[in-house]
Scaffold this motif. Sequence first.
Motif, PDB file in Angstrom:
ATOM      1  N   UNK A 236       0.780  -1.356  -0.062  1.00 41.39           N
ATOM      2  CA  UNK A 236      -0.046  -0.193  -0.144  1.00 41.39           C
ATOM      3  C   UNK A 236       0.758   1.300  -0.122  1.00 41.39           C
ATOM      4  N   UNK A 237       0.370   2.096  -0.786  1.00 40.78           N
ATOM      5  CA  UNK A 237       1.096   3.475  -0.728  1.00 40.78           C
ATOM      6  C   UNK A 237       0.902   4.582   0.460  1.00 40.78           C
ATOM      7  N   UNK A 238      -0.291   4.048   1.483  1.00 42.44           N
ATOM      8  CA  UNK A 238      -0.579   4.975   2.106  1.00 42.44           C
ATOM      9  C   UNK A 238       0.640   4.955   3.270  1.00 42.44           C
ATOM     10  N   UNK A 239       0.737   3.860   4.101  1.00 49.27           N
ATOM     11  CA  UNK A 239       1.725   4.020   5.447  1.00 49.27           C
ATOM     12  C   UNK A 239       3.041   3.996   4.969  1.00 49.27           C
ATOM     13  N   UNK A 240       3.810   5.268   5.337  1.00 49.64           N
ATOM     14  CA  UNK A 240       5.300   5.448   4.933  1.00 49.64           C
ATOM     15  C   UNK A 240       6.013   4.127   6.206  1.00 49.64           C
ATOM     16  N   UNK A 241       7.229   3.891   5.459  1.00 49.15           N
ATOM     17  CA  UNK A 241       7.920   2.719   6.222  1.00 49.15           C
ATOM     18  C   UNK A 241       9.647   3.213   5.912  1.00 49.15           C
ATOM     19  N   UNK A 242      10.200   2.124   6.157  1.00 47.25           N
ATOM     20  CA  UNK A 242      11.836   1.920   5.978  1.00 47.25           C
ATOM     21  C   UNK A 242      12.558   2.528   4.602  1.00 47.25           C
ATOM     22  N   UNK A 243      11.608   2.242   3.430  1.00 43.28           N
ATOM     23  CA  UNK A 243      11.973   2.586   2.159  1.00 43.28           C
ATOM     24  C   UNK A 243      11.246   3.748   1.619  1.00 43.28           C
ATOM     25  N   UNK A 244      10.981   4.537   2.818  1.00 45.69           N
ATOM     26  CA  UNK A 244      10.292   5.806   2.100  1.00 45.69           C
ATOM     27  C   UNK A 244       8.686   5.824   2.152  1.00 45.69           C
ATOM     28  N   UNK A 245       8.188   6.299   0.979  1.00 50.63           N
ATOM     29  CA  UNK A 245       7.025   6.214   0.662  1.00 50.63           C
ATOM     30  C   UNK A 245       6.061   7.447   1.002  1.00 50.63           C
ATOM     31  N   UNK A 246       4.822   7.503   1.796  1.00 50.50           N
ATOM     32  CA  UNK A 246       4.191   8.383   2.131  1.00 50.50           C
ATOM     33  C   UNK A 246       4.332   9.201   3.076  1.00 50.50           C
ATOM     34  N   UNK A 247       5.613   9.856   3.289  1.00 48.53           N
ATOM     35  CA  UNK A 247       6.184  10.612   4.188  1.00 48.53           C
ATOM     36  C   UNK A 247       5.632  11.878   4.476  1.00 48.53           C
ATOM     37  N   UNK A 248       5.024  12.815   3.557  1.00 47.01           N
ATOM     38  CA  UNK A 248       4.246  13.768   3.378  1.00 47.01           C
ATOM     39  C   UNK A 248       4.838  14.795   4.322  1.00 47.01           C
ATOM     40  N   UNK A 249       6.199  15.139   3.974  1.00 47.28           N
ATOM     41  CA  UNK A 249       7.004  16.320   4.306  1.00 47.28           C
ATOM     42  C   UNK A 249       7.057  17.233   3.418  1.00 47.28           C
ATOM     43  N   UNK A 250       6.551  18.577   3.781  1.00 47.88           N
ATOM     44  CA  UNK A 250       6.679  19.571   2.597  1.00 47.88           C
ATOM     45  C   UNK A 250       8.182  19.858   2.218  1.00 47.88           C
ATOM     46  N   UNK A 251       8.962  19.658   3.100  1.00 49.67           N
ATOM     47  CA  UNK A 251      10.375  19.866   2.826  1.00 49.67           C
ATOM     48  C   UNK A 251      10.976  19.195   1.744  1.00 49.67           C
ATOM     49  N   UNK A 252      10.307  18.037   1.387  1.00 43.95           N
ATOM     50  CA  UNK A 252      10.554  17.010   0.195  1.00 43.95           C
ATOM     51  C   UNK A 252      10.539  17.757  -1.320  1.00 43.95           C
ATOM     52  N   UNK A 253      11.014  19.012  -1.505  1.00 46.06           N
ATOM     53  CA  UNK A 253      10.541  19.528  -2.722  1.00 46.06           C
ATOM     54  C   UNK A 253      12.044  20.100  -3.306  1.00 46.06           C
ATOM     55  N   UNK A 254      11.956  21.042  -4.130  1.00 42.47           N
ATOM     56  CA  UNK A 254      13.175  21.731  -4.803  1.00 42.47           C
ATOM     57  C   UNK A 254      14.281  21.820  -4.026  1.00 42.47           C
ATOM     58  N   UNK A 255      15.523  21.239  -4.490  1.00 49.16           N
ATOM     59  CA  UNK A 255      16.815  21.438  -3.455  1.00 49.16           C
ATOM     60  C   UNK A 255      16.770  20.455  -2.538  1.00 49.16           C
ATOM     61  N   UNK A 256      15.869  19.509  -2.104  1.00 49.11           N
ATOM     62  CA  UNK A 256      16.077  18.447  -1.325  1.00 49.11           C
ATOM     63  C   UNK A 256      16.801  17.242  -1.932  1.00 49.11           C
ATOM     64  N   UNK A 257      17.636  16.495  -0.947  1.00 49.54           N
ATOM     65  CA  UNK A 257      18.169  15.230  -0.977  1.00 49.54           C
ATOM     66  C   UNK A 257      17.486  14.277  -0.412  1.00 49.54           C
ATOM     67  N   UNK A 258      16.761  13.127  -0.860  1.00 50.41           N
ATOM     68  CA  UNK A 258      16.473  12.052  -0.028  1.00 50.41           C
ATOM     69  C   UNK A 258      17.174  10.864  -0.008  1.00 50.41           C
ATOM     70  N   UNK A 259      17.425  10.298   0.930  1.00 51.39           N
ATOM     71  CA  UNK A 259      18.577   9.144   0.836  1.00 51.39           C
ATOM     72  C   UNK A 259      17.637   7.809   1.470  1.00 51.39           C
TER      73      UNK A 259
END
Length: 413
Positions: A236-259
């Motif tokens: 399911x795309x709803x619960x976030x987990x250890x590989x990411x997913x539906x984190x819903x953090x507004x900071x994950x936009x232009x200029x961000x680096x996600x690991x």
Amino acid sequence: MKHHTLPVSPKTVHWGYFSKKVEPSLVVKSGDRATIETLTHHANDDYERMIKGDPAAEAIYHWTKEEKTIARRGSGPTEGPFERGSGEGIGVHLMTGPVAVEGAEPGDVLEVRILDVRPRPSGNACYCGRCFGSNAAANWGFQYHDLIEEPKPREVVTIFELDTTGEPFAKAVYNYVWTPQTDPDGIVHPTIDYPGVRVDHSLIKKRENILANVRVPARLHFGTMGLAPSEEDFVSSIPPSYTGGNIDDWRIGKGARMYYPVAVDGAYFSVGDPHAAQGDSELGGTAIETSLTGDFEFILHKKNDLGGTVLEGLEHPMLETDDQWSVYGFTFSNYLAELGANAQIEVAQHSSVDRAMRDAFRKLRRFLMTVHNLSEDEAIALMSVAADFGVTQVVDANWGVHGSIRKNVFRCD
């Protein structure tokens, strides 16, 4: 470095899940870039503004008695009889991908850089060049059973227009109370319980002149972005987990680096749930759900090269910006492993900010001790006086808390 383009189409999106079994829509090498289109799964809240005249959106959302272009919507069963529809809405987001990364193996870390984000304009000639989005105060929202006005409970959809002529902002156009909607297969949806159901505007009452003196600053970002987990074939795309997913953090936009820690060969990156704006907590149920196009760069960090870097020991998603690092705590760090066979259904029954805070604390402690060589006592002192913890979201079944530490605290004169 090669630059790829991945448009949305019925062949390049999957609806409501991450999967290691879906054929990749794109294969990249470390260092490659890609322009990736995403569509909001709430576009049918206003078909005229967000789907009509956009050939790709029309094709993806196409659903009649005779044909449903994308039948499966969610990680649930694909053989009926259904309560809601194929996939049962156990997962709701339209995801573009997967993008397979050559050479990615479990134990590696995939870095995803967001180079740019821009809105997708309406294809309807009546709204040419204008951009719209939808917010739902929904049944999964924190407020749903704590309302003070009648009718109680209720779900309310608010349509916003995004103004990008200067510093971008969103302004409300109208709202309406959700009324039961019948889909082309004859299933009645008394609540917002299955993605892509077209709202019949003859059944709702528009309320205009709402939020009349309010402008919402735009924060273009992707609410759901991550890699395929290894535990299940369809997750399911709803619960976030250890590989990411539906984190819903507004900071994950232009200029961000996600690991993200890689769990399966190829990593299988997917992105969707595009947002025009959202506050911490996403309290009512959704952000301003809109359609966005992003430019991404993919950097693969091999497991044997992680020692002595900020990625050493990373087993969860992490955000880096120019100013800070952020880790994400959840009620369950890996709910798929912790809850067993029915995890995707049961996780919502255990949502807890307390547990998410505990998880965020432990992850940031590990980061400070491993990466910055602090003792436990030093790390705890620093977290208390310099780290910021916030409620990322309380609507995604596996509730989230982010813990952030500013980079400038480590500068030496």
